[in-house]
Design an enzyme around this catalytic site. Structure first.
Site, PDB file in Angstrom:
ATOM      1  N   SER A   7      39.762  88.315  77.173  1.00  0.00           N
ATOM      2  CA  SER A   7      40.237  87.932  78.164  1.00  0.00           C
ATOM      3  C   SER A   7      40.180  87.904  79.768  1.00  0.00           C
ATOM      4  O   SER A   7      39.041  88.163  80.132  1.00  0.00           O
ATOM      5  CB  SER A   7      41.270  89.700  78.434  1.00  0.00           C
ATOM      6  OG  SER A   7      41.566  89.944  80.094  1.00  0.00           O
ATOM      7  N   HIS A  32      42.868  85.300  75.922  1.00  0.00           N
ATOM      8  CA  HIS A  32      44.113  85.574  76.393  1.00  0.00           C
ATOM      9  C   HIS A  32      44.081  85.538  78.524  1.00  0.00           C
ATOM     10  O   HIS A  32      42.995  85.954  78.814  1.00  0.00           O
ATOM     11  CB  HIS A  32      43.554  87.592  76.163  1.00  0.00           C
ATOM     12  CG  HIS A  32      44.352  88.862  76.502  1.00  0.00           C
ATOM     13  ND1 HIS A  32      45.541  88.343  75.830  1.00  0.00           N
ATOM     14  CD2 HIS A  32      44.881  89.114  76.956  1.00  0.00           C
ATOM     15  CE1 HIS A  32      46.632  89.569  76.057  1.00  0.00           C
ATOM     16  NE2 HIS A  32      45.955  90.368  77.245  1.00  0.00           N
ATOM     17  N   ASP A  34      45.738  87.592  81.562  1.00  0.00           N
ATOM     18  CA  ASP A  34      46.361  88.033  81.639  1.00  0.00           C
ATOM     19  C   ASP A  34      47.690  87.584  83.220  1.00  0.00           C
ATOM     20  O   ASP A  34      46.739  87.854  84.330  1.00  0.00           O
ATOM     21  CB  ASP A  34      45.894  90.005  82.061  1.00  0.00           C
ATOM     22  CG  ASP A  34      45.308  90.181  80.070  1.00  0.00           C
ATOM     23  OD1 ASP A  34      45.915  90.245  79.796  1.00  0.00           O
ATOM     24  OD2 ASP A  34      44.460  90.058  80.900  1.00  0.00           O
ATOM     25  N   MET A  36      49.868  88.620  85.935  1.00  0.00           N
ATOM     26  CA  MET A  36      50.748  89.952  86.811  1.00  0.00           C
ATOM     27  C   MET A  36      51.316  89.794  87.828  1.00  0.00           C
ATOM     28  O   MET A  36      50.583  88.984  88.769  1.00  0.00           O
ATOM     29  CB  MET A  36      49.661  91.018  86.788  1.00  0.00           C
ATOM     30  CG  MET A  36      48.372  91.450  85.583  1.00  0.00           C
ATOM     31  SD  MET A  36      47.415  92.144  86.578  1.00  0.00           S
ATOM     32  CE  MET A  36      46.954  92.941  84.553  1.00  0.00           C
ATOM     33  N   HIS A  65      50.177  86.843  78.513  1.00  0.00           N
ATOM     34  CA  HIS A  65      50.305  87.969  78.224  1.00  0.00           C
ATOM     35  C   HIS A  65      51.231  88.457  80.075  1.00  0.00           C
ATOM     36  O   HIS A  65      50.444  88.684  80.946  1.00  0.00           O
ATOM     37  CB  HIS A  65      48.700  89.312  78.035  1.00  0.00           C
ATOM     38  CG  HIS A  65      50.020  90.256  77.807  1.00  0.00           C
ATOM     39  ND1 HIS A  65      49.065  91.120  78.278  1.00  0.00           N
ATOM     40  CD2 HIS A  65      50.530  91.253  78.416  1.00  0.00           C
ATOM     41  CE1 HIS A  65      49.629  92.609  78.392  1.00  0.00           C
ATOM     42  NE2 HIS A  65      50.508  93.098  78.100  1.00  0.00           N
ATOM     43  N   MET A  67      53.011  90.406  82.508  1.00  0.00           N
ATOM     44  CA  MET A  67      53.214  91.658  82.744  1.00  0.00           C
ATOM     45  C   MET A  67      53.835  91.081  84.518  1.00  0.00           C
ATOM     46  O   MET A  67      53.390  91.898  84.851  1.00  0.00           O
ATOM     47  CB  MET A  67      52.201  92.237  83.393  1.00  0.00           C
ATOM     48  CG  MET A  67      50.732  92.504  81.660  1.00  0.00           C
ATOM     49  SD  MET A  67      49.477  92.717  81.869  1.00  0.00           S
ATOM     50  CE  MET A  67      48.974  91.640  81.845  1.00  0.00           C
ATOM     51  N   MET A 136      49.635  98.339  73.556  1.00  0.00           N
ATOM     52  CA  MET A 136      48.467  98.016  75.070  1.00  0.00           C
ATOM     53  C   MET A 136      47.145  99.799  74.799  1.00  0.00           C
ATOM     54  O   MET A 136      48.376 100.526  74.816  1.00  0.00           O
ATOM     55  CB  MET A 136      49.634  98.446  76.533  1.00  0.00           C
ATOM     56  CG  MET A 136      50.125  97.018  76.778  1.00  0.00           C
ATOM     57  SD  MET A 136      48.962  95.953  77.003  1.00  0.00           S
ATOM     58  CE  MET A 136      47.659  96.622  77.710  1.00  0.00           C
ATOM     59  N   GLY A 141      47.067  96.835  83.720  1.00  0.00           N
ATOM     60  CA  GLY A 141      47.685  96.715  85.487  1.00  0.00           C
ATOM     61  C   GLY A 141      45.568  96.285  85.703  1.00  0.00           C
ATOM     62  O   GLY A 141      45.174  95.305  86.368  1.00  0.00           O
ATOM     63  N   GLY A 143      41.986  95.550  84.272  1.00  0.00           N
ATOM     64  CA  GLY A 143      40.559  95.781  82.955  1.00  0.00           C
ATOM     65  C   GLY A 143      39.566  97.275  82.990  1.00  0.00           C
ATOM     66  O   GLY A 143      39.659  97.794  83.888  1.00  0.00           O
ATOM     67  N   GLY A 144      38.629  97.302  82.852  1.00  0.00           N
ATOM     68  CA  GLY A 144      38.090  98.381  82.295  1.00  0.00           C
ATOM     69  C   GLY A 144      38.201  99.253  82.414  1.00  0.00           C
ATOM     70  O   GLY A 144      37.348 100.520  82.361  1.00  0.00           O
ATOM     71  N   ASP A 174      44.871  95.536  73.316  1.00  0.00           N
ATOM     72  CA  ASP A 174      44.767  95.513  74.526  1.00  0.00           C
ATOM     73  C   ASP A 174      44.251  96.761  75.486  1.00  0.00           C
ATOM     74  O   ASP A 174      45.224  97.361  75.281  1.00  0.00           O
ATOM     75  CB  ASP A 174      45.743  94.160  75.340  1.00  0.00           C
ATOM     76  CG  ASP A 174      45.040  93.588  76.079  1.00  0.00           C
ATOM     77  OD1 ASP A 174      44.274  93.546  76.349  1.00  0.00           O
ATOM     78  OD2 ASP A 174      46.406  92.949  76.925  1.00  0.00           O
ATOM     79  N   GLY A 176      40.351  98.717  76.940  1.00  0.00           N
ATOM     80  CA  GLY A 176      40.018  99.121  76.467  1.00  0.00           C
ATOM     81  C   GLY A 176      39.017  98.898  74.917  1.00  0.00           C
ATOM     82  O   GLY A 176      38.277 100.153  74.607  1.00  0.00           O
ATOM     83  N   GLY A 196      38.090  92.180  77.294  1.00  0.00           N
ATOM     84  CA  GLY A 196      38.231  91.924  79.173  1.00  0.00           C
ATOM     85  C   GLY A 196      36.233  92.153  79.562  1.00  0.00           C
ATOM     86  O   GLY A 196      35.652  91.468  79.381  1.00  0.00           O
ATOM     87  N   SER A 197      36.490  93.402  80.343  1.00  0.00           N
ATOM     88  CA  SER A 197      35.270  94.663  80.210  1.00  0.00           C
ATOM     89  C   SER A 197      34.157  93.984  79.437  1.00  0.00           C
ATOM     90  O   SER A 197      32.490  92.912  79.649  1.00  0.00           O
ATOM     91  CB  SER A 197      34.741  95.385  80.873  1.00  0.00           C
ATOM     92  OG  SER A 197      35.891  96.382  80.323  1.00  0.00           O
TER      93      SER A 197
END
Ligand code: DX5
Ligand code: ZN
Length: 217
Positions: A7, A32, A34, A36, A65, A67, A136, A141, A143-144, A174, A176, A196-197
């Site tokens: 991501s 990916h 994101d 938003m 994705h 959102m 999800m 909303g 990352g991390g 998606d 964590g 992502g992170s």
């Protein structure tokens, strides 16, 4: 087939092209993205022009994705910008079946995402029209965040339903996803892993992707 989808949300936004090349060389399967809107989720990221300009940096599929509220307003723009998969949220689109058909009318893969609190039953009647379902594993909303462990039963329920109905649908997770939990989530029944992170905040991006892949081999 198991796939890793980095991501870009946790990437360095000042050099997204380089970051895409880096994950591509490291063995990423999808990119990916994101999107938003500051309404459906309390954060704002990027739109179709950014995707369009990144499109020339890679041949990897763009997994977009959305959102955003009422995503049906923007399917055409994201299709023309170069999306390969478009994911809309069940909670964001009132006429979900119509929105899915809209995505497919551009020849793209259609996916529906469910927030942690949204039950599988809400997409039962559109399941056979989908290429992928995104569960999800955090509230969307940011990352991390940490994986919400109680989603285990939901992923398992979806895997069973897909099996019962003899469908060929990917289950994406998606939020964590890390080296220390990806194998477990894979055993729940997911086969496409957004991270992502765990990738972009790692000291060594190559090693991070290699380790994630090894865990679900
Ligand atoms: C969250 C986004 C995710 C996010 C995941 O709303 O949909 O794609 O980037 O980030 P990590 O892997 O850090 O939880
Ligand atoms: Zn995402």
């Amino acid at each position: 087939m198991k796939k890793i989808a980095p991501s870009l949300l946790s990437a360095d936004f000042s050099r997204l092209d380089e970051q895409i090349k880096k994950v591509e060389n490291a063995g990423a399967d999808l990119i990916h993205l994101d999107i938003m809107d500051g309404m459906f989720v309390p954060n704002i990221t990027m739109g179709p022009p950014v995707i369009k300009s990144l499109r020339k940096t890679t041949d990897l599929p763009f997994d977009v994705h959305l959102m955003i509220k009422e995503p049906e307003r923007y399917i055409k723009d994201f299709a023309e910008a170069g999306a390969d998969i478009i994911t809309v949220h069940q909670e964001a689109s009132i006429h979900l079946h119509r929105t899915i058909q809209q995505i497919k009318s551009y020849g793209l893969k259609a996916c529906v995402a469910l927030n942690p609190a949204t039950p599988i039953e809400t997409i039962k009647h559109v399941l056979k029209d989908l290429d992928m379902v995104l569960i999800m594993t955090v509230n969307p909303g940011f990352g991390g965040q940490s994986l919400i462990e109680s989603l285990e039963s939901k992923v398992k329920q979806l895997r069973n339903l897909i099996k019962e109905e003899n469908l060929n649908i990917d289950i994406q997770v998606d939020g964590g996803i890390k080296e220390n939990n990806i194998k477990r989530v894979c055993n729940w029944g997911a086969n496409i892993f957004v991270a992502g992170s765990a990738i972009f905040k790692a000291e060594d991006i190559n090693l991070a992707i290699e380790n994630l892949k090894n865990e679900v081999k």
